[in-house]
Scaffold this active site. Structure first.
Site, PDB file in Angstrom:
ATOM      1  N   CYS A  87      -1.441  -3.346  15.122  1.00  0.00           N
ATOM      2  CA  CYS A  87      -1.120  -3.069  13.719  1.00  0.00           C
ATOM      3  C   CYS A  87      -1.646  -4.157  12.780  1.00  0.00           C
ATOM      4  O   CYS A  87      -1.511  -5.348  13.067  1.00  0.00           O
ATOM      5  CB  CYS A  87       0.396  -2.948  13.579  1.00  0.00           C
ATOM      6  SG  CYS A  87       0.919  -2.608  11.899  1.00  0.00           S
ATOM      7  N   CYS A 117      -3.518   1.281   8.125  1.00  0.00           N
ATOM      8  CA  CYS A 117      -2.447   0.820   7.254  1.00  0.00           C
ATOM      9  C   CYS A 117      -2.401  -0.713   7.232  1.00  0.00           C
ATOM     10  O   CYS A 117      -2.401  -1.355   8.265  1.00  0.00           O
ATOM     11  CB  CYS A 117      -1.150   1.369   7.821  1.00  0.00           C
ATOM     12  SG  CYS A 117       0.222   0.963   6.846  1.00  0.00           S
ATOM     13  N   CYS A 143       3.491  -5.915  16.251  1.00  0.00           N
ATOM     14  CA  CYS A 143       2.862  -4.938  17.158  1.00  0.00           C
ATOM     15  C   CYS A 143       1.368  -5.250  17.264  1.00  0.00           C
ATOM     16  O   CYS A 143       0.706  -5.517  16.253  1.00  0.00           O
ATOM     17  CB  CYS A 143       3.067  -3.514  16.649  1.00  0.00           C
ATOM     18  SG  CYS A 143       4.799  -3.053  16.584  1.00  0.00           S
ATOM     19  N   GLU A 181       0.824  -1.211   0.000  1.00  0.00           N
ATOM     20  CA  GLU A 181       0.000   0.000   0.000  1.00  0.00           C
ATOM     21  C   GLU A 181       0.854   1.256   0.000  1.00  0.00           C
ATOM     22  O   GLU A 181       1.962   1.251   0.533  1.00  0.00           O
ATOM     23  CB  GLU A 181      -0.876   0.036   1.258  1.00  0.00           C
ATOM     24  CG  GLU A 181      -1.956  -1.006   1.251  1.00  0.00           C
ATOM     25  CD  GLU A 181      -2.723  -1.040   2.559  1.00  0.00           C
ATOM     26  OE1 GLU A 181      -2.889   0.010   3.208  1.00  0.00           O
ATOM     27  OE2 GLU A 181      -3.151  -2.144   2.926  1.00  0.00           O
TER      28      GLU A 181
END
Ligand code: SAH
Length: 360
Positions: free
Chosen positions: A132, A346, A129, A105
């Site tokens: 995430c 994200c 993480c 991305e």
């Protein structure tokens, strides 16, 4: 090619990855295929300034040379598969396909001073993480220098203009792909290429301490962002497994060293996660850790990721945290939320796409 050459062939194409070559490597390459040295600069400019996608667009090269290039080398393929455009603020989110069909991305953001692009440095991530989305499927592979350049070139083609700044904050951990990222930055900032000053580049890391020292020594001029997210080892280890390898103490020593060597102040990122790191005690810990350091704190209201169960507090909760630190004299900003109408954290675009493919 000589054994000391850093230009590898691609396993699938068994051709040379010309998009990942710096000017010296292209010079060596053209000589190997029996061409005069001056061709190197021409080819490099076509690739990295004019940013063509195929050898046939290199019109000042003879047809015979273009054929020779096609036989021996390949231009890295990065193409836009999907694009989400915000109706609010000109943010564009791209799903990009690589030559081996892996997806990454990149996000285009419009600011008063120009456009900024956030790019990926790996397919997936091994850092794990807990808030995430990029790390959910683990690390697939690191990107080549040519692929990172290709992200920029392809998005610029789609948008019809060039970027003024760049952030390495997309999928992946840039300091886990150190050599390729440095190679990429060298090509990106070269005069015959995109000529983007590294002063306009930010690199974000979860805190790979030995590579922070390595980066400092290179004195690239870029801004280092460090994902902190908690100022106490117990909390940070829970959010970020990397903290079990490199503790907050070790990280802070490296960050202070980075500032001393480069003169560039560190930007600390802190994603506010409801019930994890957003209370007064956490704000105090953050203050005590960073007080006296010439640095900047960038608070990010966490983007909820459904697989992770992370939630964000209310606007008031966030403002309370900001005010508390500001009143203590800290340099704090809250990340502006761009593209909130296309707001996927994200890594989610890639995951949604891969989940769909797997269901077919
Ligand atoms: N691996 C690097 C860069 C990629 S992540 C790093 O860890 O810094 C870029 C930033 O977005 C990091 O600060 C990361 O912790 C943060 N981030 C990741 N997922 C997030 C989420 N769901 N909400 C808010 N910030 C997130």
């Amino acid at each position: 090619m000589g054994d000391n050459m850093n230009i590898r062939t691609d396993e699938i194409h068994s051709k040379y990855d010309i998009s990942s070559m710096d000017i010296d490597e292209i010079t060596e390459f053209v000589q190997k295929i029996g061409e005069p040295k001056f061709r190197a600069k021409q080819i490099y400019t076509w690739l990295n300034d004019k940013q063509v996608k195929i050898f046939d667009e290199m019109t000042n090269l003879s047809v015979a040379l273009r054929e020779k290039l096609k036989e021996t080398a390949f231009i890295t393929e990065v193409s836009a598969l999907h694009r989400l455009t915000s109706q609010k603020d000109g943010t564009n989110k791209f799903l990009l396909k690589l030559g081996d069909k892996n997806c990454i991305e990149a996000v285009w953001m419009e600011y008063k001073h120009g456009a900024s692009l956030c790019i990926s440095t790996q397919v997936g991530c091994r850092q794990g993480c807990m808030f995430c989305a990029s790390t959910l499927g683990g690390l697939v592979r690191s990107l080549t220098a040519g692929e990172m350049l290709g992200e920029i070139y392809e998005v610029q083609r789609q948008m019809g203009k060039r970027i003024s700044s760049l952030v390495l904050m997309g999928i992946g951990e840039p300091l886990d792909n150190f050599d390729n990222v440095m190679k990429f930055l060298g090509i990106l900032s070269s005069k015959e290429g995109q000529n983007l000053s590294l002063r306009h580049v930010s690199l974000s890391t979860c805190g790979i301490v030995p590579n922070i020292y390595k980066l400092a020594e290179l004195k690239t001029g870029l801004t280092l962002s460090v994902s902190l997210h908690a100022a106490n080892n117990e909390k940070r280890s829970k959010l970020m497994p990397v903290n079990r390898r490199y503790s907050i103490d070790e990280l802070m020593t490296a960050c202070k060293d980075y500032f001393k060597i480069t003169g560039r102040r560190i930007s600390y990122e802190y994603a506010l996660i409801l019930g994890e790191n957003d209370n007064k005690e956490s704000a105090d810990e953050l203050y005590n850790l960073l007080k006296g350091q010439n640095c900047h704190i960038n608070l990010i209201p966490v983007n909820p990721v459904k697989e992770r169960g992370t939630k964000r507090g209310t606007k008031e909760d966030i403002q309370k945290f900001v005010k508390y630190l500001e009143n203590k004299g800290m340099n704090v900003t809250v990340r502006r939320e761009l593209g909130s109408d296309i707001n996927a954290a994200c890594g989610q675009l890639r995951r949604d796409y891969e989940n769909k493919i797997n269901e077919q």
